[in-house]
Write an enzyme that holds these catalytic residues in place. Structure first.
Site, PDB file in Angstrom:
ATOM      1  N   GLY A  38      35.797 -13.534 -35.323  1.00  0.00           N
ATOM      2  CA  GLY A  38      36.713 -12.688 -34.588  1.00  0.00           C
ATOM      3  C   GLY A  38      36.104 -11.466 -33.935  1.00  0.00           C
ATOM      4  O   GLY A  38      36.833 -10.566 -33.502  1.00  0.00           O
ATOM      5  N   GLU A  67      30.060 -16.830 -35.786  1.00  0.00           N
ATOM      6  CA  GLU A  67      31.177 -17.471 -36.476  1.00  0.00           C
ATOM      7  C   GLU A  67      32.355 -17.738 -35.532  1.00  0.00           C
ATOM      8  O   GLU A  67      32.266 -17.507 -34.320  1.00  0.00           O
ATOM      9  CB  GLU A  67      31.585 -16.609 -37.679  1.00  0.00           C
ATOM     10  N   HIS A  68      33.453 -18.203 -36.096  1.00  0.00           N
ATOM     11  CA  HIS A  68      34.613 -18.652 -35.329  1.00  0.00           C
ATOM     12  C   HIS A  68      35.254 -17.529 -34.513  1.00  0.00           C
ATOM     13  O   HIS A  68      35.233 -16.362 -34.883  1.00  0.00           O
ATOM     14  CB  HIS A  68      35.657 -19.241 -36.278  1.00  0.00           C
ATOM     15  N   ASP A  69      35.799 -17.894 -33.372  1.00  0.00           N
ATOM     16  CA  ASP A  69      36.656 -17.022 -32.557  1.00  0.00           C
ATOM     17  C   ASP A  69      35.971 -15.742 -32.080  1.00  0.00           C
ATOM     18  O   ASP A  69      36.627 -14.713 -31.895  1.00  0.00           O
ATOM     19  CB  ASP A  69      37.934 -16.656 -33.330  1.00  0.00           C
ATOM     20  N   CYS A  70      34.686 -15.811 -31.867  1.00  0.00           N
ATOM     21  CA  CYS A  70      33.964 -14.651 -31.332  1.00  0.00           C
ATOM     22  C   CYS A  70      33.915 -14.724 -29.808  1.00  0.00           C
ATOM     23  O   CYS A  70      34.003 -15.799 -29.212  1.00  0.00           O
ATOM     24  CB  CYS A  70      32.544 -14.588 -31.889  1.00  0.00           C
TER      25      CYS A  70
END
Length: 214
Positions: free
Chosen positions: A153, A133-136
């Site tokens: 995250g 997912e986003h911002d990993c």
């Protein structure tokens, strides 16, 4: 198409070969192994590591070794010779947002999703149906096994292995060289060099330095 060699002659090399063929950027010229054990693999020539370095080191190389620690050892050994190129390989069915960064030598398998502003390090394996997912942030040599899910995250340290169908919930950190077992759900941070499993995942023991995951 440009030529490409693949290091490895096992099951993981078969899957990486399928990704390369589907992507259509490189033509597989042959397979490299430390010591040649047969003449051909997938109907293409097998050559030794020493022959590759002596005659073909200007040809890009994908290291298709499933075990994270061994993949790292191979890369470090080869890189000492200098001048090698490690491309990425991404299956056409993968959905990767334009803001995502993929490191050199990383392979993305079929039906993977990688969402905005995630960064994947060098020589990672993002396996079939995995979701990032986003911002990993994934460090080098991380493996996400088939159908694993990393929520937004999260940070995953070098060489960590996330098992098939495992889930990491939002904003969690997984330490370097740790293992989250198949089907487990990480709801808390995990330290370095641990093996965790369960629903929710709990640390079961320390991981040994020479312990194989696959």
């Amino acid at each position: 198409m440009k030529d490409l060699f693949i290091f490895g002659c096992g099951g993981h090399a078969k899957v990486v070969s399928a990704v390369v063929e589907a992507e259509g950027v490189y033509r597989i010229a042959g397979y490299v192994e430390t010591e040649v054990t047969a003449d051909r693999f997938l109907d293409l020539p097998r050559i030794s590591e020493s022959e590759y370095l002596a005659k073909h080191k200007q040809t890009p190389l994908l290291v298709a070794v499933g075990e994270n620690a061994i993949r790292g050892q191979v890369v470090r050994r080869l890189t000492l010779s200098g001048g090698l190129t490690y491309p990425t390989a991404v299956h056409p069915s993968a959905v990767i947002h334009p803001s995502v960064t993929l490191g050199r030598g990383t392979v993305v398998m079929p039906h993977v999703t990688i969402n905005p502003d995630s960064r994947v390090g060098d020589f990672c394996v993002i396996n079939t149906n995995a979701v990032l997912e986003h911002d990993c942030r994934l460090a080098d040599l991380v493996s996400l096994a088939p159908s694993s899910t990393v929520c937004g995250g999260c940070t995953i340290g070098e060489g960590a292995y996330i098992g098939a169908g495992a889930t990491i919930i939002h904003n969690r950190n997984i330490g370097a060289w740790s293992v989250l077992a198949a089907g487990s759900v990480a709801t808390v941070d995990l330290g370095e060099m641990v093996v965790a499993r369960g629903l929710p995942a709990r640390v079961k023991r320390q991981k040994q330095a020479d312990e194989r995951v696959l």
